[in-house]
Design a protein around this motif. Structure first.
Motif, PDB file in Angstrom:
ATOM      1  N   ALA A 187      34.053  36.216   1.933  1.00 26.72           N
ATOM      2  CA  ALA A 187      32.617  36.485   2.054  1.00 26.72           C
ATOM      3  C   ALA A 187      31.889  35.155   1.978  1.00 26.72           C
ATOM      4  O   ALA A 187      32.310  34.262   1.244  1.00 26.72           O
ATOM      5  N   PRO A 188      30.818  34.978   2.758  1.00 20.69           N
ATOM      6  CA  PRO A 188      30.116  33.695   2.736  1.00 20.69           C
ATOM      7  C   PRO A 188      29.592  33.365   1.337  1.00 20.69           C
ATOM      8  O   PRO A 188      29.171  34.262   0.595  1.00 20.69           O
ATOM      9  N   VAL A 189      29.646  32.083   0.997  1.00 20.77           N
ATOM     10  CA  VAL A 189      29.119  31.635  -0.296  1.00 20.77           C
ATOM     11  C   VAL A 189      27.608  31.483  -0.147  1.00 20.77           C
ATOM     12  O   VAL A 189      27.141  30.801   0.762  1.00 20.77           O
ATOM     13  N   VAL A 190      26.853  32.141  -1.015  1.00 19.57           N
ATOM     14  CA  VAL A 190      25.394  32.076  -0.881  1.00 19.57           C
ATOM     15  C   VAL A 190      24.754  31.639  -2.198  1.00 19.57           C
ATOM     16  O   VAL A 190      25.178  32.050  -3.272  1.00 19.57           O
ATOM     17  N   GLU A 191      23.765  30.770  -2.090  1.00 20.56           N
ATOM     18  CA  GLU A 191      22.954  30.379  -3.249  1.00 20.56           C
ATOM     19  C   GLU A 191      21.501  30.650  -2.887  1.00 20.56           C
ATOM     20  O   GLU A 191      21.180  30.824  -1.713  1.00 20.56           O
ATOM     21  N   ARG A 192      20.607  30.653  -3.905  1.00 19.98           N
ATOM     22  CA  ARG A 192      19.223  31.032  -3.596  1.00 19.98           C
ATOM     23  C   ARG A 192      18.217  29.880  -3.642  1.00 19.98           C
ATOM     24  O   ARG A 192      17.193  29.924  -2.985  1.00 19.98           O
ATOM     25  N   ASP A 193      18.506  28.843  -4.442  1.00 13.93           N
ATOM     26  CA  ASP A 193      17.451  27.866  -4.750  1.00 13.93           C
ATOM     27  C   ASP A 193      17.018  26.982  -3.585  1.00 13.93           C
ATOM     28  O   ASP A 193      15.889  26.511  -3.553  1.00 13.93           O
ATOM     29  N   GLY A 194      17.913  26.721  -2.657  1.00 17.75           N
ATOM     30  CA  GLY A 194      17.542  25.913  -1.497  1.00 17.75           C
ATOM     31  C   GLY A 194      17.294  24.448  -1.792  1.00 17.75           C
ATOM     32  O   GLY A 194      16.746  23.732  -0.962  1.00 17.75           O
TER      33      GLY A 194
END
Ligand code: SF4
Ligand code: SF4
Lengths: 122, 358
Positions: free
Chosen positions: B240-247
């Motif tokens: 599954a793609p690795v996702v973060e939120r902070d940008g």
């Protein structure tokens, strides 16, 4: 920096990670694509290698009986080796050494009459 | 006071690549950034006019060293669909193994360079020491450290024997150990946090609007990953793609760090599932028609447009590399930050300029 200290200390007291290069070169890997060599005895000057070479560094002249190669334009991709119908081309695992003079490789190849036709039919 | 324009690059001590930005500065604060292109343009797309479509495989590999394997893969996959060729299953899994080895070494290279841009030299050297094992794996299995040259239309050129797959697995265990040892430093170190948190923030909307790709987009909370298209053997592997939120720069760092583990896992899965059989199918004829081929490179989505006319040479080859899509983000990330933070923000997009300028 704190988390790095154990690693730094370990490195300080362990063996060197680098090699003193010319004195102790790295072991060569068997499958490395290194120098290109042509066994003039097997070559039939068919020109397949020259036609497939992506960097166009090979010239085959059947009239003069010459197989020419520019090692400095070669990218060592091995395409010619796979294309050669007689297996006369091969690649060593040793890379091309540094040289003082830029020279191209010129091989005089003698194709016995009738041999080419025979090999092509085979 | 009117701002001063400072040319940043193409030659700059912090830049591994000749990126050129004109920065408008006022009191050490960046007001605007204008990218300039063309410094290392080599005209590789134009070579399609004089090299036939098979020879172009070796040319597109040289668009970018760091993702050489995936460039050739995208190109070959495009031509395979044009010519109606289906590569054998073993070749598809081998392609995944080499792609992920490439992603691993690219991300380690980036993490090292990023540490170097922050002035964290010891971390840089430690990461590159780990990376050396991957370069060795590349050379032992494909024949070259960087330009793997394993792809052909219809499959791959090299096979892995059981000895090699076993060796890859044992080397991967070492690589994993090395990466784990660095994990705390990369993710929790005070210096790293101080230099990256809240720097170069990009919102989800901005990232989408500017057309960002890859880890840049995933660090803003968008789960976009071309591998989900299921090309090569990705459709049969579990990830599954690795996702973060902070940008921010820290989020991009976290995404790439987590993707190291993901790549190791994908290689393990592929070796576990590696089917027996041929590694390539013979391909006859010449391509005709046009197609867009896409694949996920370490830096994001890479796009090839291929137009063929049934002849030896392609009509048109157009390559959109991931860095080209990510550079516009700099124009919104850089304004407002201090000049001293520019190298960190700049490197956080993982710029690959020779690939951008082709
Ligand atoms: S392809 Fe082989 S046999 Fe033919 S010209 Fe080249 S080296 Fe000689
Ligand atoms: S190795 Fe590649 S570049 Fe060198 S001569 Fe052979 S085909 Fe040409």
């Amino acid at each position: 920096m704190v988390f790095m200290i154990p690693v730094v200390l370990k490195n300080l007291f362990s063996r060197c990670a680098t090699r003193p290069y010319p004195q102790s070169p790295r072991k060569l890997f068997a499958g490395s694509r290194g120098q290109l060599v042509n066994d003039a005895g097997k070559c039939i000057l068919c020109g397949t290698c020259a036609r497939t070479c992506p960097s166009q560094c090979l010239t085959v002249s059947r009239k003069e009986g010459l197989w020419q190669y520019e090692p400095f334009a070669c990218v060592f991709c091995g395409v010619c080796v796979e294309a050669c119908p007689t297996g006369s081309l091969s690649q060593l695992s040793q890379w091309r050494p540094a040289v003082r003079e830029r020279e191209s490789v010129v091989l005089k190849v003698e194709v016995k009459s009738g041999e080419e036709g025979k090999r092509h039919r085979a | 006071m009117a701002g001063t324009v400072i040319p940043f690059g193409p030659q700059h001590p912090v830049l591994p690549e000749p990126l050129h930005l004109n920065l408008k500065i006022e009191d050490e604060i960046v007001i605007s950034a204008t990218p300039a292109f063309g410094y290392v343009h080599r005209g590789l797309e134009k070579l399609a006019d004089i090299r036939d479509f098979r020879q172009m495989i070796q040319v597109v590999e040289r668009v970018c060293g760091i993702c050489s394997m995936i460039h050739a893969l995208t190109y070959c996959q495009g031509l395979e669909s044009l010519m109606g060729v289906e590569p054998p299953p073993r070749a598809r899994f081998l392609r995944v193994i080499w792609s992920e080895l490439h992603r691993l070494h690219s991300h380690l290279l980036w993490l090292g360079l990023f540490a170097d841009a922050m002035g964290f030299e010891s971390l840089f050297m430690q990461l590159w020491k780990v990376r050396e094992r991957i370069m060795d794996m590349n050379e032992a299995t494909a024949g070259n450290r960087v330009i793997l040259s394993v792809n052909v239309i219809g499959g791959v050129r090299r096979d892995l024997d059981p000895g090699q797959t076993g060796w890859i697995l044992s080397e991967l265990a070492e690589v994993e150990k090395g990466i784990k040892a660095m994990g705390r430093t990369i993710l929790h170190d005070y210096t790293v946090q101080k230099r990256t948190r809240g720097k170069g923030v990009l919102s989800r909307e901005q990232a989408l609007e500017l057309g960002c790709v890859g880890p840049m987009l995933r660090s803003c909370g968008v789960a976009q990953d071309m591998r989900l298209l299921g090309y090569a053997a990705y459709g049969e592997l579990d990830f599954a793609p690795v996702v973060e939120r902070d940008g921010d720069c820290y989020a991009r760092c976290r995404v790439r760090f987590a993707e190291l583990g993901q790549s190791i896992d994908l290689i393990r899965q592929s070796i576990g599932k590696l089917p027996a059989g041929d590694i390539s199918v013979p391909v006859k004829g010449r391509p005709e028609g046009e197609i867009v081929a896409r694949a996920e490179q370490p830096r994001g989505e890479c796009l090839y447009y291929i137009k063929a006319n049934g002849g030896k040479f392609l009509d048109r080859l157009r390559i959109r590399t991931p860095t080209f899509a990510n550079i516009p983000a700099l124009t919104v990330m850089l304004p407002g930050i201090e000049l001293a933070d520019v190298p960190v923000v700049l490197l956080s997009i993982d710029p690959c300029v020779s690939c951008t300028e082709r």
